[in-house]
Design an enzyme around this catalytic site. Structure first.
Site, mmCIF file in Angstrom:
data_model
loop_
_atom_site.group_PDB
_atom_site.id
_atom_site.type_symbol
_atom_site.label_atom_id
_atom_site.label_comp_id
_atom_site.label_asym_id
_atom_site.label_seq_id
_atom_site.Cartn_x
_atom_site.Cartn_y
_atom_site.Cartn_z
ATOM 1 N N ARG A 13 0.847 -1.206 0.000
ATOM 2 C CA ARG A 13 0.000 0.000 0.000
ATOM 3 C C ARG A 13 0.870 1.239 0.000
ATOM 4 O O ARG A 13 0.435 2.330 -0.266
ATOM 5 C CB ARG A 13 -0.845 0.032 1.285
ATOM 6 C CG ARG A 13 -2.102 -0.768 1.201
ATOM 7 C CD ARG A 13 -2.767 -0.777 2.538
ATOM 8 N NE ARG A 13 -1.838 -1.280 3.558
ATOM 9 C CZ ARG A 13 -2.102 -1.364 4.852
ATOM 10 N NH1 ARG A 13 -3.264 -0.956 5.299
ATOM 11 N NH2 ARG A 13 -1.215 -1.829 5.702
ATOM 12 N N LYS A 122 1.944 -19.106 8.844
ATOM 13 C CA LYS A 122 1.081 -19.355 9.983
ATOM 14 C C LYS A 122 0.653 -18.010 10.584
ATOM 15 O O LYS A 122 1.301 -17.008 10.301
ATOM 16 C CB LYS A 122 1.779 -20.221 11.015
ATOM 17 C CG LYS A 122 2.993 -19.558 11.648
ATOM 18 C CD LYS A 122 3.359 -20.200 12.934
ATOM 19 C CE LYS A 122 3.655 -19.104 13.863
ATOM 20 N NZ LYS A 122 3.937 -19.035 15.093
ATOM 21 N N HIS A 214 4.535 -25.783 14.932
ATOM 22 C CA HIS A 214 5.918 -26.276 14.977
ATOM 23 C C HIS A 214 6.082 -27.611 15.720
ATOM 24 O O HIS A 214 6.630 -28.563 15.200
ATOM 25 C CB HIS A 214 6.829 -25.256 15.643
ATOM 26 C CG HIS A 214 6.804 -23.904 14.985
ATOM 27 N ND1 HIS A 214 6.586 -23.732 13.649
ATOM 28 C CD2 HIS A 214 6.961 -22.652 15.490
ATOM 29 C CE1 HIS A 214 6.625 -22.439 13.350
ATOM 30 N NE2 HIS A 214 6.845 -21.762 14.458
HETATM 31 C C1 BG6 Z 1 7.652 -18.216 15.427
HETATM 32 C C2 BG6 Z 1 6.893 -17.722 16.634
HETATM 33 O O1 BG6 Z 1 6.832 -18.991 14.598
HETATM 34 O O2 BG6 Z 1 8.744 -19.009 15.852
HETATM 35 C C3 BG6 Z 1 7.810 -16.938 17.545
HETATM 36 O O3 BG6 Z 1 5.812 -16.896 16.233
HETATM 37 C C4 BG6 Z 1 9.025 -17.765 17.927
HETATM 38 O O4 BG6 Z 1 7.127 -16.530 18.735
HETATM 39 C C5 BG6 Z 1 9.681 -18.307 16.648
HETATM 40 O O5 BG6 Z 1 9.931 -16.934 18.642
HETATM 41 C C6 BG6 Z 1 10.797 -19.269 17.002
HETATM 42 O O6 BG6 Z 1 11.469 -19.628 15.817
HETATM 43 P P1 BG6 Z 1 12.979 -20.074 15.853
HETATM 44 O O7 BG6 Z 1 13.292 -20.492 14.458
HETATM 45 O O8 BG6 Z 1 13.763 -18.881 16.331
HETATM 46 O O9 BG6 Z 1 13.048 -21.188 16.847
#
Ligand code: BG6
Length: 459
Positions: A13, A122, A214
């Site tokens: 935008r 997500k 995850h």
């Molecule tokens: C994200 C979450 O999907 O994953 C975050 O929204 C989190 O809150 C992050 O900190 C962690 O990812 P990674 O790869 O740093 O373990």
């Protein structure tokens, strides 16, 4: 790894320019202490353009379609190819779940869905009902094999190694069941807090943020049956079957099987003295079926904890009841296999040996494989892998609708019970290992073996 002919069109935008994007790219690469390849940046600069529109305006989608058609025609001219250049389109959406539906509708109504791929960040839904609505909305315009739901945990190098490790090493492949494994524990502890994302986190919480996508994804590859082959279809089939076998935790079992916590400074950080959002969640799951019956599975995730550790601990044990283990049966001896997803990526096996000396004493030692030993090989970042796979059309590391729906089916009763104030919210100290009740939850199942199991990462 980009194809020879490609275009990236940013939708914004604002008056962002392709130059801004390239400069941001350079800054972020340099901030990681890596060296920029100027030729690649120049190539990117030539192939990025910005189309200014608001994604909520239906009329602008037809203009977007025209813009993309023109781009295709220009490419055909530039490359003077005999055959007409046909762009394969991938729409990449990092947008709040609430505006995903209208975007899908607009893409579909303007015909932009035809032959395109859709990559979605997500969160996919907020609960089971909203996820079901999104699935049916998507189903109106897109086939399942056009959809790429990102879960960057699946693309982490060690997470991908779980399958190879399990299926290519007969020692583990043949002992991957309840006769040998007594407990599985998946931990994602983060030392960071919510990093200013108050609005997002207040509506999300640890269960939705980390566990729904995850960690349940990781669990499914740790526990699924061996797929018939390694095609995306077979892997997804095996993962879905495993998730379907996870039993629900209903309201009367909530206090016994779940723990929720919040770090001590969270409420002031989000400026909501009454917030009940959990920044820590631990759940204990049971999996139906001959293979896993009786093996408790713990999943724990939390913020503002002592350290950043993401790992899977598989506890092989010798228990009183080898054939049909039941809850609370004690583990006499154990070997712990630790799959370290991050940091210090690698796999460790805790073994018992004789301590050198005259006495017959037993000592624990670690057999360790560390990814650092393979430092000369390229280690793509999880997001690089996700992007490359979506361009190649490989859906193996993406979550299917069925997987996502199953994960919400498992978590919905917990979310509802917590909302109805079942299960106390324990406040924990920032920089600690989280709520004490989470330690008790784990220790209950480890029987007399060791309560240190609560902090398995330190063994
Ligand atoms: C994200 C979450 O999907 O994953 C975050 O929204 C989190 O809150 C992050 O900190 C962690 O990812 P990674 O790869 O740093 O373990």
């Amino acid at each position: 790894m980009l194809p020879e002919v490609f275009k990236i069109v940013g939708i914004s935008r604002q008056d962002t320019s392709s130059l801004d994007i390239v400069e941001n790219t350079r800054a972020s690469i340099e901030a990681r202490g890596e060296v920029c390849d100027q030729d690649i940046l120049d190539q990117l600069a030539q192939n990025i353009s910005i189309f200014k529109m608001s994604i909520t305006e239906p009329d602008r989608y037809l203009d977007l379609k025209k813009y993309l058609d023109d781009l295709e025609a220009q490419l055909h001219e530039t490359h003077k190819s005999v055959q007409k250049i046909k762009l394969k389109k991938l729409f990449y959406m990092a947008v709040p779940s609430t505006i995903l539906s209208p975007i899908i509708d607009n893409l579909g109504s303007s015909g932009l869905n035809k032959g395109s791929r859709l990559m979605i960040e997500k969160p996919f839904g907020y609960d089971l009902i909203s996820a079901q609505e999104l699935v049916s909305e998507l189903g109106k315009y897109f086939e399942e094999d056009q959809i790429y739901r990102i879960d960057h945990y699946l693309a982490k190098e060690t997470a991908q190694n779980i399958m190879t490790f399990r299926f290519e090493n007969p020692l583990f492949n043949t002992s991957w069941d309840n006769k040998h494994i007594k407990m599985i524990m998946i931990t994602a502890s983060e030392s960071i807090g919510i990093e200013g994302r108050s609005n997002f986190y207040e509506q999300t919480g640890a269960l939705r943020d980390l566990i729904q996508g995850h960690l349940l994804q990781i669990l499914s590859i740790v526990m699924m049956d061996k797929p018939d082959d390694m095609t995306a279809e077979s892997v997804h089939f095996a993962k879905e079957a495993l998730l379907k076998n996870i039993e629900n935790i209903y309201e009367d079992q909530i206090t016994l099987n779940t723990v929720r916590g919040q770090y001590d400074t969270y409420r002031s950080e989000v400026n909501n003295p009454d917030s009940t959002t959990e920044t820590y969640a631990a759940i204990r799951l049971n999996v139906r079926g001959d293979r896993w019956q009786g093996v408790p599975v713990f999943i724990r995730a939390g913020k503002a904890l002592k350290d950043k550790v993401t790992e899977v601990a598989v506890i092989f044990g010798d228990s009183d009841e080898v054939e049909t283990p039941r809850r609370g049966s004690s583990i006499n001896f154990a070997n712990v296999l630790t799959i370290r997803i991050q940091p210090n990526e690698g796999i460790g096996l805790d073994l018992r040996i004789k301590k050198p000396g005259f006495e017959n004493e037993i000592k624990h030692v670690q057999m360790d494989f560390c990814y650092h030993e393979l430092r000369d090989l390229a280690h793509p970042d999880a997001y690089e892998r996700v992007l490359v796979d979506s361009l190649r059309g490989d859906r193996t590391l993406f979550a299917t609708s069925q997987e996502v729906l199953e994960s919400w089916r498992i978590l919905d009763p917990i979310l509802n019970a917590w909302q109805n104030r079942r299960g106390e919210l324990e406040i924990y100290e920032t920089g600690s290992w989280g709520p004490k009740s989470a330690d008790h939850l784990v220790a209950r199942d480890s029987g007399e073996w060791t309560t240190d199991l609560a902090h398995i990462c330190q063994i």
